[in-house]
Design an enzyme around this catalytic site. Structure first.
Site, short mmCIF file in Angstrom:
data_model
loop_
_atom_site.label_atom_id
_atom_site.label_comp_id
_atom_site.label_asym_id
_atom_site.label_seq_id
_atom_site.Cartn_x
_atom_site.Cartn_y
_atom_site.Cartn_z
N LYS A 151 51.12 104.24 67.73
CA LYS A 151 52.51 104.12 66.87
C LYS A 151 52.39 105.00 65.58
O LYS A 151 53.30 105.83 65.37
CB LYS A 151 52.99 102.61 66.61
CG LYS A 151 52.87 101.82 67.80
CD LYS A 151 53.32 100.50 67.26
CE LYS A 151 52.24 99.50 66.38
NZ LYS A 151 50.87 99.30 66.85
N ARG A 198 57.58 92.32 63.83
CA ARG A 198 56.48 91.69 64.69
C ARG A 198 56.83 90.44 65.19
O ARG A 198 55.96 89.83 65.86
CB ARG A 198 55.18 91.81 63.68
CG ARG A 198 54.30 92.86 63.92
CD ARG A 198 53.13 92.73 63.04
NE ARG A 198 52.15 93.35 63.27
CZ ARG A 198 51.45 94.60 63.04
NH1 ARG A 198 52.49 95.35 62.44
NH2 ARG A 198 50.35 94.88 63.43
N ARG A 228 38.48 104.46 65.75
CA ARG A 228 39.37 104.97 64.67
C ARG A 228 38.63 105.16 63.25
O ARG A 228 37.99 104.34 62.79
CB ARG A 228 40.50 104.22 64.70
CG ARG A 228 41.42 104.52 63.31
CD ARG A 228 42.86 103.89 63.40
NE ARG A 228 43.00 102.46 63.51
CZ ARG A 228 44.11 101.71 63.45
NH1 ARG A 228 45.06 102.44 63.68
NH2 ARG A 228 43.74 100.41 63.43
N ARG A 265 38.79 100.81 59.18
CA ARG A 265 39.48 99.71 58.70
C ARG A 265 38.66 98.53 58.96
O ARG A 265 37.92 98.34 59.95
CB ARG A 265 40.76 99.79 59.40
CG ARG A 265 41.76 100.53 58.69
CD ARG A 265 42.99 100.74 59.47
NE ARG A 265 43.77 99.60 59.88
CZ ARG A 265 44.93 99.60 60.71
NH1 ARG A 265 45.73 100.68 60.84
NH2 ARG A 265 45.19 98.46 61.14
N ARG A 295 43.70 90.43 66.84
CA ARG A 295 45.07 90.93 66.70
C ARG A 295 45.69 91.41 68.08
O ARG A 295 46.96 91.01 68.11
CB ARG A 295 44.71 92.58 66.10
CG ARG A 295 44.59 92.69 64.63
CD ARG A 295 43.81 93.70 64.38
NE ARG A 295 44.61 94.88 63.96
CZ ARG A 295 44.42 96.25 64.19
NH1 ARG A 295 42.77 96.50 64.15
NH2 ARG A 295 45.07 97.21 64.25
#
Ligand code: AP5
Length: 212
Positions: free
Chosen positions: A13, A88, A122, A155, A166
């Site tokens: 996203k 969300r 990532r 992160r 998550r």
């Protein structure tokens, strides 16, 4: 164009929002980026939400809704925006419905296996938010940001335990928004498994944007 990018963590996203925002000349509003900015700068909000983000839980609706309400009142959002990571929950979607009339909700679809691959690889440049992937979009020099040469970091919520949490939180609290928006005629599904350029090409076509 007033849009929401919906989808599981790591679906791409943010990566696509940066490109679409640039091509369409509208702001990319990421609630995750706003929270991380506050954490980095040790603001009151940052102190309040740090542990929540690290664990992969959601920040309370009241806090998040107020933050988005303020952000959407800024002049640059008057003619359109991309909301990335908001709403969300159903209460957030109801609140957003009272603030604006959305044009589109893009539902980024990606399997859990791919989500884990993308999040575990990532790397981000904390100063700018630029995002890389060790395999799929590596920086020119390993571990360094292309533009500044500064170190890239992982992160805290891209560690294994937080990724699992998550995904659970996404399934329980966010996935119901797919039916919520589908039943309102706003939702468009997007297969986000192809390469970044191919996902962007599909999105650009869908939104009538020139390729970038
Ligand atoms: P947030 O920052 O919104 O995280 P997220 O939804 O989990 O989304 P991500 O940023 O992890 O993924 P993405 O889909 O943007 O993927 P990306 O483009 O980076 O939220 C973080 C936290 O903040 C939440 O857990 C919560 O605590 C809090 N929060 C935020 N909003 C909230 C709200 N509304 N209410 C309550 N709490 C809230 O891509 C991932 C990787 O894949 C990158 O390495 C990228 O290079 C790579 N990649 C991207 N596209 C492709 C592709 N097509 N092929 C191969 N690799 C690709």
């Amino acid at each position: 164009m007033k849009m929401v990018f919906l989808g599981p963590p790591g679906a791409g996203k943010g990566t696509m929002a940066v490109r679409v925002a640039d091509a369409a000349g509208i702001p990319h509003i990421s609630t995750g980026d706003i929270f991380r900015f506050n954490i980095k700068n040790e603001t009151e909000l940052g102190k309040k939400v740090k542990a929540i983000l690290d664990s992969g839980e959601l920040v309370p609706d009241t806090v998040t809704i107020e933050l988005v309400q303020d952000r959407l009142q800024k002049d640059d959002a008057a003619n359109g925006f991309i909301l990335d990571g908001f709403p969300r929950t159903i209460p957030q979607a109801d609140a957003l419905g009272e603030m604006v009339e959305l044009d589109r909700v893009i539902n980024f679809e990606l399997s859990d296996v791919e989500v884990v691959k993308r999040l575990s690889g990532r790397r981000v440049h904390p100063g700018s938010g630029r995002t890389y992937h060790v395999l799929f979009s590596p920086p020119r020099v390993e571990g360094k940001d292309d533009e500044t040469g500064e170190p890239l970091v992982q992160r805290d919520d891209d560690k294994e335990e937080a990724i699992k949490n998550r995904l659970n939180v996404y399934r329980e609290q966010t996935q119901p928004l797919i039916d919520y928006y589908r039943s309102r005629g706003k939702l468009v599904d997007l297969d986000s498994a192809p390469s970044p350029d191919n996902v962007y090409a599909a999105l650009a076509e869908l939104l009538g944007l020139k390729r970038a």
